[in-house]
Design a protein around this motif. Structure first.
Motif: not given
Ligand code: LLP
Length: 443
Positions: A431-433, A435-440
């Motif tokens: 998964v990149v760009g 589509n990549r969900h950053v979860v904090h």
């Protein structure tokens, strides 16, 4: 090289399996390619069936799908009247996708997850081979939620050391599998099962290990199981009726291995088991065995293209092929030994002493140390025999290598049963760009 099953050498010096020239197979399907001799698989299944029939047993013969799980293999097993042993949601899913009757499938595993158990319960499999106390509780809770019941066998670790590689023995006392017999865990488990009304105990299971050549270990395990059976019937008045003796007849990887004939060996094991029950005044239960390796191991041959060569004067010659530990990690893991030949030069003398190396970035990536082959050139075909069990099923994508294609061959016909992985398959789950969900995770 020892020729297994229908393997032959034709007049032009090519190795032929199931009536198909390995040279043509490689031209059509590429390399590395795992070729299964379907007739040999069926012959092996028949040998087991014959042993049970000769011993006049009520039985179910299962295939341990961990040895090689695929839709085509499940279908072949089903056509041959086998049951199926699965050890994960993935193997179960493969069976169900192959339309295997779930009533002939059962599940093993020392740490079945809640999702796996739920999937198997919902699929309506025949029974669970429960491995430990945690699983008893977990399965019971899931059955409660699903408002249903399940049949179970208890996996017993019978304390038999079967003289095989320590990583593939499982029945000895110091093992992660099963309820320990010697310390009384089995009794505790039975007592608990009787309190869990969603579980119905129908029998016991023992597996003493894999790649076993001697029948003695099975006989010792069978007599321990008969003792236990008698004890449980007396102590708890339960009606057990299935005894599963596990897998485990060894196969002939090299000419030096003496494989015991399946029919006679299994017949001997069955008769010993029968004797153990009759001697104790009990009726002989429905017997099960779940071989994997001996059904598919010798039927598989891996074909590679020869590539680079490194000659170290006075030391060794390394001949590299276009696969390796990524399609066959068994030498690296167990020090397993294999035989090989140059499949397009079968009539030439095997005078070239080499060690066959894989192409992975790892010195331990070897397939065979010190083997005599016909003198080869880059592009020749190297065939490694006996790669049908625990090869594709243990293949990896180390170095982002694509896993090989698999074909079944029979009567001069070949059919592709697993496609070669493509380079795009290798990045399919990345998964990149956007589509990549950053979860904090920290606030
Ligand atoms: N049943 C149970 C509970 C098992 O654990 C196994 C194998 C079998 C049946 C099938 O045994 P077979 O008939 O194939 O000997 N990766 C290792 C083998 C691991 C065996 C695991 N259990 C190898 O490549 O040698």
């Amino acid at each position: 090289m020892f020729l297994h099953g229908t393997s032959k050498i034709d007049a032009s010096g090519e190795l032929v399996i199931g009536g198909c020239s390995t040279v043509s197979l490689v031209e059509q399907f590429g390399t590395p390619l795992i070729v299964y001799d379907e007739e040999l698989i069926v012959e092996r299944i028949h040998a087991y069936h014959k042993a049970f029939e000769k011993a006049q047993m009520t039985y179910h013969l299962a295939y341990a799908s961990k040895a090689f799980s695929s839709l085509a293999m499940c279908q072949l097993a089903m056509e041959q009247g086998l049951w199926l042993d699965v050890v994960s949601a993935g193997e179960l899913h493969t069976a169900l996708k192959a339309s295997f009757d779930p009533k002939h499938v059962y599940m093993h595993g020392n740490n079945k997850t809640p999702d796996e158990l739920r999937y198997a319960v919902q699929a309506g499999i025949a029974f669970f081979v429960v491995d430990n106390f945690h699983e008893l509780e977990l399965l019971s809770t899931i059955l409660e939620e699903e408002e249903t019941h399940a049949d179970i066998l208890l996996r017993v670790s019978p304390g038999v050391d079967a003289h095989t590689h320590e990583y593939i023995t499982t029945g000895q006392q110091d093992s992660k599998f099963g309820f320990d017999l010697a310390s009384g865990q089995v009794n505790q488990a039975v007592a608990r099962v009787l309190e869990l009304h969603r579980l119905r105990l129908i029998g016991l299971h023992s597996h003493i290990g894999s790649q076993i050549f001697e029948a003695t270990g099975f006989a010792v395990a069978a007599s321990r199981m008969a003792d236990l059976w008698q004890h449980l019937q007396r102590e708890y008045s339960i009606d057990l009726h299935v005894l599963n003796l596990g897998g485990g007849i060894g196969i002939r990887y090299t000419s030096e291995d003496m494989m015991p004939p399946i029919e006679n060996t299994v017949y001997g094991v069955l008769k010993e088991t029968e004797k153990a029950f009759l001697e104790r005044g009990m009726t002989v239960p429905l017997l099960m065995m779940e071989p994997g390796r001996s059904l598919v191991g010798e039927a598989g041959t891996t074909l590679y293209r020869v590539g680079s060569r490194k000659d170290i004067p006075g030391v060794r010659s390394y001949l590299s092929i276009d696969g390796g530990m990524t399609d066959n990690p068994r030498l690296a893991l167990y020090g397993a030994r294999y035989e090989a030949c140059i499949a397009n030069k079968m009539l030439e003398p095997a005078t070239d002493l080499v060690s066959v190396a894989g192409k992975a970035c790892e010195s331990g990536d070897m397939l065979i140390w010190d083997v005599h082959l016909a003198k080869s050139q880059p592009g020749d075909i190297l065939a490694v025999s006996c790669t049908g069990a625990y090869n594709y099923s243990m293949a990896s994508n180390y170095n982002r290598m694509a896993r090989p294609a698999v074909v079944f061959v029979k009567n001069g016909q070949s059919s592709l049963v697993i496609q070669r992985e493509t380079l795009d398959d290798l990045v399919r789950l990345d998964v990149v760009g956007s589509n990549r969900h950053v979860v904090h995770s920290f606030s």
